[in-house]
Design an enzyme around this catalytic site. Structure first.
Site, mmCIF file in Angstrom:
data_model
loop_
_atom_site.group_PDB
_atom_site.id
_atom_site.type_symbol
_atom_site.label_atom_id
_atom_site.label_comp_id
_atom_site.label_asym_id
_atom_site.label_seq_id
_atom_site.Cartn_x
_atom_site.Cartn_y
_atom_site.Cartn_z
ATOM 1 N N GLN A 67 -9.161 13.134 -1.377
ATOM 2 C CA GLN A 67 -8.407 13.839 -2.411
ATOM 3 C C GLN A 67 -8.779 15.319 -2.410
ATOM 4 O O GLN A 67 -9.837 15.694 -1.900
ATOM 5 C CB GLN A 67 -8.734 13.248 -3.789
ATOM 6 C CG GLN A 67 -8.356 11.782 -3.911
ATOM 7 C CD GLN A 67 -8.654 11.270 -5.305
ATOM 8 O OE1 GLN A 67 -8.001 11.663 -6.259
ATOM 9 N NE2 GLN A 67 -9.642 10.410 -5.429
ATOM 10 N N HIS A 104 -8.336 7.487 2.775
ATOM 11 C CA HIS A 104 -7.770 8.699 2.188
ATOM 12 C C HIS A 104 -8.834 9.466 1.430
ATOM 13 O O HIS A 104 -9.869 8.918 1.056
ATOM 14 C CB HIS A 104 -6.621 8.349 1.234
ATOM 15 C CG HIS A 104 -7.069 7.719 -0.065
ATOM 16 N ND1 HIS A 104 -7.502 6.427 -0.144
ATOM 17 C CD2 HIS A 104 -7.151 8.230 -1.319
ATOM 18 C CE1 HIS A 104 -7.837 6.148 -1.402
ATOM 19 N NE2 HIS A 104 -7.630 7.228 -2.135
ATOM 20 N N CYS A 117 0.847 -1.201 0.000
ATOM 21 C CA CYS A 117 0.000 0.000 0.000
ATOM 22 C C CYS A 117 0.881 1.250 0.000
ATOM 23 O O CYS A 117 1.705 1.437 0.888
ATOM 24 C CB CYS A 117 -0.909 0.007 1.218
ATOM 25 S SG CYS A 117 -1.804 1.553 1.380
ATOM 26 N N CYS A 134 0.525 3.609 3.332
ATOM 27 C CA CYS A 134 0.996 3.224 4.663
ATOM 28 C C CYS A 134 2.331 3.916 4.919
ATOM 29 O O CYS A 134 3.042 4.266 3.977
ATOM 30 C CB CYS A 134 1.158 1.704 4.734
ATOM 31 S SG CYS A 134 -0.398 0.809 5.003
ATOM 32 N N HIS A 179 -6.809 2.028 1.689
ATOM 33 C CA HIS A 179 -6.285 2.821 2.808
ATOM 34 C C HIS A 179 -7.138 4.107 2.942
ATOM 35 O O HIS A 179 -7.431 4.749 1.931
ATOM 36 C CB HIS A 179 -4.822 3.174 2.517
ATOM 37 C CG HIS A 179 -4.109 3.723 3.696
ATOM 38 N ND1 HIS A 179 -3.097 3.044 4.338
ATOM 39 C CD2 HIS A 179 -4.266 4.887 4.384
ATOM 40 C CE1 HIS A 179 -2.667 3.788 5.357
ATOM 41 N NE2 HIS A 179 -3.363 4.901 5.401
ATOM 42 N N ASN A 188 -13.933 9.458 -1.655
ATOM 43 C CA ASN A 188 -14.698 8.321 -2.192
ATOM 44 C C ASN A 188 -14.377 7.160 -1.289
ATOM 45 O O ASN A 188 -13.198 6.872 -1.102
ATOM 46 C CB ASN A 188 -14.196 7.904 -3.578
ATOM 47 C CG ASN A 188 -14.506 8.913 -4.632
ATOM 48 O OD1 ASN A 188 -15.419 9.713 -4.500
ATOM 49 N ND2 ASN A 188 -13.737 8.883 -5.700
ATOM 50 N N HIS A 237 -3.951 1.135 8.018
ATOM 51 C CA HIS A 237 -4.444 0.706 6.715
ATOM 52 C C HIS A 237 -5.933 0.328 6.733
ATOM 53 O O HIS A 237 -6.671 0.607 5.787
ATOM 54 C CB HIS A 237 -3.618 -0.478 6.207
ATOM 55 C CG HIS A 237 -3.985 -0.917 4.830
ATOM 56 N ND1 HIS A 237 -3.490 -0.281 3.711
ATOM 57 C CD2 HIS A 237 -4.830 -1.883 4.396
ATOM 58 C CE1 HIS A 237 -4.009 -0.860 2.633
ATOM 59 N NE2 HIS A 237 -4.815 -1.832 3.017
HETATM 60 ZN ZN LIG Z 1 -2.199 1.321 3.663
#
Ligand SMILES: [Zn+2]
Length: 370
Positions: A200, A198, A82, A85, A196, A185, A145
Site C-alpha cells: 500500500q 500487494h 480476489c 487478480c 494476494h 503487510n 494470487h
Molecule cells: Zn488474487
C-alpha cells in the site's frame, strides 16, 4: 504472463493510466497492456465517498484518523473473488486487464482522501478535527494470487521499485500531501485482509509521529555535533559490524543496535538520499537483489513464510530533506515457530518495548540463512 527481458532493470518502465467505473485511477506498470483502453472497467460501482476525519490528540501531538466508512470493506474473500487478480470472463476485479505485471490503484476503502469541506474545529480549541485528505493506493506486486514478493524476479521487483518511485514523486506533488509512505503487510497474523501479494501507499496530510521524532532527533544531534545522525548511526553499525546481515556496493542491511522487534532489519543506501526518487539507477537495481535475498531469509527463519511489515521511510515533502535518510525497515512479529510477539501492556500502554531476541544473535541467525 510474459517475463520481463533480462535488461528490464535498466530500461524505463512503461506506465498506462485508466479510470475505473467509480472514478478512481488505476495505473499499469511494466508489461502494460498494448491498449489499456481495450479493457475498460465493466462493473457498476457507486461513487466513492470517503468521510474520514483527522483528530488531533493534544497530549501526544499526534493526528488520529477516524475512518468509520471502512467497516464494510472486503475481508478474506474466496480465491475466485480476489479483487486483485486480473479480470477474467465472469470475474470482474479491480484490475480490468486479463494480465498485468504491476498495477497500482486508488483504494476504494481508503483511510485518507476525504473531500469534505473543512469546517474547522468544534469551537473548543482543544478539540481539533479536519477532513483527512490525502490518498491511499494499493500496489499489486504480481498477477499470481499465490505468489509473494520474495518469489519475484529481480526484474519484476525493479518494476515494483519503479512504481514506488513514480507514486512517491507524483503523490508528493498533490496539494496538501506532507508525507508519502510505501509499505507491505504480509501474513494473516498481522491482519492482512487479502492474501494476494500487494502493498500500500499512504499519502498523509501531515508528518507521521515516527518521522517527526526522527527529524527532531536529527535536529538535536546536528545542534550538538554539527553532524548528521543517520550518517553516524550507519557508520557506527559498519564499525561494529556484528549486526550487519548483508552488504552490497550501494546498500547495507543490519539489525539495529536497539531493535524493537525479534527479527528486524534496516536497509540503508550508503549514499544518503531523502527519498526513493533520488536513488541512482545502480542503487535501485542492487536494492532489488538484496531485498529479495532478505525476504527469502525471513521466510527461512521459522519453516513457514514469516508474517512481516516492510516500511519505506522517506523524508516528508516539505521538511527534513537535507537531514533525513531514505531507508527500509523490515520486521516480523514472529519470535519463534508458532509464537508471535504481541504488543503487551508495556508496548501498547507506554510505548516501551522489550525485545526477547538479542540483536547480535538475530543478525547471526539471518547471516546463516543465506
Ligand atoms: Zn488474487
Amino acid at each position: 504472463m510474459a517475463d520481463p527481458p533480462e535488461t528490464h532493470a535498466r530500461q524505463p518502465v512503461r506506465k498506462a493510466t485508466i479510470t475505473l467505473a467509480d472514478g478512481r485511477e488505476l495505473m499499469y506498470f511494466g508489461a502494460v497492456p498494448e491498449r489499456p483502453a481495450d479493457y475498460p472497467d465493466r462493473r457498476h460501482l457507486d461513487p466513492v465517498h470517503i468521510q474520514s476525519q483527522a483528530r488531533l490528540d493534544q497530549l501526544l501531538g499526534e493526528w488520529v484518523i477516524m475512518a468509520s466508512h471502512r467497516q464494510d470493506r472486503t475481508f478474506q474473500p474466496a480465491i475466485g473473488q480476489c479483487p486483485l487478480c486480473p479480470s477474467a470472463a465472469g470475474s470482474l476485479t479491480e484490475i480490468p486487464a486479463p494480465d498485468y505485471e504491476v498495477a497500482v490503484f486508488e483504494n476504494r476503502f481508503s483511510t485518507l482522501g476525504a473531500r469534505d469541506q473543512d469546517h474547522g474545529s468544534d469551537g473548543a480549541d482543544l478539540l481539533v478535527g479536519r477532513p483527512a485528505r490525502g490518498r491511499c493506493e494499493v500496489v499489486c506486486f504480481s498477477p499470481q494470487h499465490d505468489a509473494s514478493f520474495a518469489d519475484l524476479t529481480p526484474g519484476h521487483a525493479a518494476t515494483v521499485m519503479a512504481a514506488w518511485v513514480d507514486r512517491s514523486a507524483e503523490l508528493a506533488r498533490q496539494p496538501g500531501v506532507e508525507q508519502v509512505y510505501c509499505f507491505e503487510n504480509r501474513g494473516e497474523e498481522i491482519g492482512v485482509t487479502l492474501s494476494h501479494p500487494h502493498g500500500q501507499i499512504y499519502a498523509y496530510p501531515y508528518i507521521t509521529p515516527r518521522t517527526g521524532r526522527m527529524l527532531d532527533s536529527c535536529a538535536s544531534y546536528r545542534s550538538r555535533t554539527g553532524r548528521n545522525l543517520f550518517d553516524d548511526v550507519l557508520a557506527a553499525e559498519h564499525a561494529d559490524s556484528r549486526r550487519i546481515v548483508l552488504q552490497g556496493s550501494h546498500w547495507t542491511a543490519f539489525v539495529p543496535y536497539a531493535a524493537h522487534w525479534p527479527y528486524e532489519v534496516h536497509l540503508y543506501p550508503r549514499r544518503r538520499v531523502p527519498g526513493l526518487a533520488a536513488l541512482a539507477d545502480a542503487a535501485r537495481a542492487e536494492f532489488c537483489e538484496l531485498y529479495l535475498d532478505l525476504l527469502r531469509r525471513f521466510d527461512r527463519l521459522f519453516g513457514s513464510p514469516a508474517p512481516y511489515i516492510s516500511a519505506w521511510h522517506q523524508a516528508p515533502v516539505r521538511r527534513g530533506g537535507d537531514e533525513f535518510a531514505l531507508h527500509l525497515e523490515l520486521f516480523t512479529i514472529r519470535r519463534a515457530p508458532g509464537k508471535l510477539k504481541y504488543l503487551a501492556g508495556s508496548e501498547s500502554g507506554m510505548g516501551a518495548f522489550a525485545n526477547d531476541v538479542v540483536p547480535e544473535a538475530a543478525a547471526e541467525r539471518l547471516r546463516q540463512l543465506g
